[in-house]
Design an enzyme around this catalytic site. Structure first.
Site, PDB file in Angstrom:
ATOM      1  N   ASP A   1      59.247  44.366  62.592  1.00 39.70           N
ATOM      2  CA  ASP A   1      60.053  43.771  63.520  1.00 39.70           C
ATOM      3  C   ASP A   1      59.259  43.845  64.618  1.00 39.70           C
ATOM      4  O   ASP A   1      58.081  43.969  64.839  1.00 39.70           O
ATOM      5  CB  ASP A   1      61.389  44.748  64.003  1.00 39.70           C
ATOM      6  CG  ASP A   1      62.607  43.640  64.234  1.00 39.70           C
ATOM      7  OD1 ASP A   1      61.989  42.542  64.790  1.00 39.70           O
ATOM      8  OD2 ASP A   1      63.625  44.193  64.380  1.00 39.70           O
TER       9      ASP A   1
ATOM     10  N   ASP B   1      69.101  36.392  64.187  1.00 41.13           N
ATOM     11  CA  ASP B   1      69.864  37.500  63.025  1.00 41.13           C
ATOM     12  C   ASP B   1      71.033  36.879  62.778  1.00 41.13           C
ATOM     13  O   ASP B   1      71.863  36.296  63.454  1.00 41.13           O
ATOM     14  CB  ASP B   1      70.352  38.842  63.920  1.00 41.13           C
ATOM     15  CG  ASP B   1      68.953  39.740  63.884  1.00 41.13           C
ATOM     16  OD1 ASP B   1      67.837  39.379  63.469  1.00 41.13           O
ATOM     17  OD2 ASP B   1      69.247  40.701  64.607  1.00 41.13           O
TER      18      ASP B   1
END
Ligand SMILES: *[C@@H]1O[C@H](CO)[C@@H](O)[C@H](O)[C@H]1NC(C)=O
Ligand SMILES: *[C@@H]1O[C@H](CO)[C@@H](O)[C@H](O)[C@H]1NC(C)=O
Ligand SMILES: *[C@@H]1O[C@H](CO)[C@@H](O)[C@H](O)[C@H]1NC(C)=O
Ligand SMILES: *[C@@H]1O[C@H](CO)[C@@H](O)[C@H](O)[C@H]1NC(C)=O
Ligand SMILES: *[C@@H]1O[C@H](CO)[C@@H](O)[C@H](O)[C@H]1NC(C)=O
Length: 414
Positions: A158, A219
């Site tokens: 990430d 997301d």
């Protein structure tokens, strides 16, 4: 299935530059904690749904017992919030011992013993998104070595608490560090999602050389609005994104939320259809212990999976829009195709749509083509390219067809 076998040749003969670790020649399939389980670390109140080894073992058992593994869903991946807030005295990341009392290596052994692969999460930056220790440039090597020593098979990397300069150094550096461990580790990069997902800020040629898959965009959340927003962003930007995908290197529109709370039955089909058309990783985030039979049947649809896993590895495209309808076409091996017609509309009446294969640019086969309905699991009819055929598409639903050249022989078999 025929669809799968023939293409291995083609895939091998396609010259493209992708990360040379031999992994994911077709899009990865599996399960991941984030969308459903978030950063739930409260194992006292919610022991079965907190990020810990009990959840991972439960799901791994289900993946085997309920047939997921044998259909290709083999990665089981822990997202953020697995570690302690401090590195150990040797500077290594360490799992929270209350939630992972056996450690990650033992969990990896448990997963490998069941024919599955284990994924873990780290973050290029000062902290993970959930506030756990990040991986800075100086800790990339030790973290890659730690993951390899635990026999991890996949890393999602990430990008919270970092900046563009650091990411541009860190993502390639982690790729090299993973390679240097000698262990093939699927490398999933969130880098492009932090840079807007598009050229010129994002260099997809470079990504294909250093990562096996990458998150391009926001997301996913547990709603149809989120699924639709993702579909529209990928379609609107498909000219930049579609060429980036291929064997070993995939665009990732994020997890499958089928089986959770937000999607209707038709919307669930729509997510699966478009993810299959996009050659997207099929990574579920749901509860395989309590999933409904309906959701399970959709996620385990063999023809949908075979289309997603087509070895040509060519991402499909939206080729037309008409009112609330979108037409998607994906070229498969052996002059086969997948077609999806998505109805984004919410007015109650199912929409009728008439088309022909010629209108979809599917014209080569002299005997015409056989049409199969992917979700109804049935052979429909044989058509010539010019033959008009029609369909009815439910609100926020989809019709997905598998199109195979007719051979002149009578037999048709899914
Ligand atoms: C490391 O990279 C080399 C050269 O690209 C490749 O041949 C090798 O398979 C890679 N090894 C691993 C473990 O990824
Ligand atoms: C990360 O931490 C270092 C050291 O505290 C600091 O200099 C740097 O600005 C931080 N980076 C980001 C992107 O916040
Ligand atoms: C970016 O982050 C790195 C690492 O934390 C830091 O050294 C550098 O100063 C930052 N650069 C900018 C432009 O903020
Ligand atoms: C993108 O990356 C490739 C491969 O590393 C490189 O050859 C190319 O010059 C880069 N393109 C741009 C515009 O930076
Ligand atoms: C139609 O398909 C051919 C090859 O199958 C391709 O070259 C051509 O670009 C396609 N045309 C359109 C409009 O998609």
């Amino acid at each position: 299935m025929h669809l799968v076998v023939v293409g291995i040749f083609l895939a091998l003969s396609t010259l493209c530059s992708s990360l040379d670790n031999g992994l994911v020649r077709t899009p990865p399939m599996g399960w991941m904690t984030w969308e459903r389980y978030r950063c739930n670390i409260n194992c006292k109140i919610d022991p079965e749904n907190c990020i810990g080894e009990l959840l991972i073992k439960n799901i791994a058992d289900k993946m085997v017992d309920s047939g997921w593994r044998d259909l290709g869903y083999v990665y089981i991946s822990i997202d953020d919030c697995w570690s302690l807030k401090k590195r150990d005295s040797n500077g290594r990341l360490q799992p929270d011992p209350d939630r992972f009392p056996s450690g990650i290596k033992a969990l990896a052994d448990y997963i490998h013993a069941r024919g599955l692969k284990i994924g873990i999460y780290a973050d290029m930056g000062n902290f993970t998104c959930g506030g756990y220790p990040g991986t800075t440039l100086d800790t990339i090597k030790i973290d890659a070595d730690t993951f390899a020593s635990w026999e991890v098979d996949m890393l999602k990397f990430d990008g919270c608490y970092s900046n563009s300069t650091e990411k541009a150094l860190g993502y390639p550096k982690m790729s090299a560090a993973l390679n240097a461990t000698g262990r093939p580790i699927l490398y999933s990069c969130s880098w492009p999602a932090y840079e807007g997902g598009l050229p010129p800020k994002v260099n997809y040629t470079l990504l294909g050389e250093i990562c096996n898959m990458w998150r391009n965009y926001d997301d996913i959340q547990d709603s149809w609005a989120s699924v639709l927003d993702i579909i529209e962003w990928f379609a609107d930007n498909q000219d930049a994104l579609q060429p980036a995908a291929g064997p070993g290197r995939w665009n990732d529109p994020d997890m499958l939320i089928v089986g959770n709370f937000g999607l209707s039955y038709d919307q669930s089909k729509s997510q699966l259809a478009i993810w299959a058309m996009m050659a997207a990783p099929l990574i579920m985030s749901n509860d395989l212990r309590t999933i409904s039979e309906d959701a399970k049947e959709l996620l385990q649809n063999r023809l949908m999976i075979a289309i997603n896993q087509d070895p040509l590895g060519k991402q499909g495209k939206r080729i037309a829009k008409s009112g609330s309808l979108e037409v998607w076409v994906r070229e498969l091996v052996d002059e086969q195709y997948a077609v999806a017609v998505l109805n984004k509309g919410t007015d109650g009446l199912p929409k009728r749509f008439t088309t022909s294969l010629a209108l979809l640019n599917i014209t080569k086969s002299t005997f015409g083509y056989k049409l199969f309905d992917v979700f109804d699991k049935e052979f429909l009819r044989t058509v010539k390219p010019e033959t008009a055929f029609d369909m009815s598409i439910n609100p926020s639903g989809v019709v997905m067809l598998f199109v195979r050249p007719a051979t002149g022989r009578r037999h048709h078999h899914l």
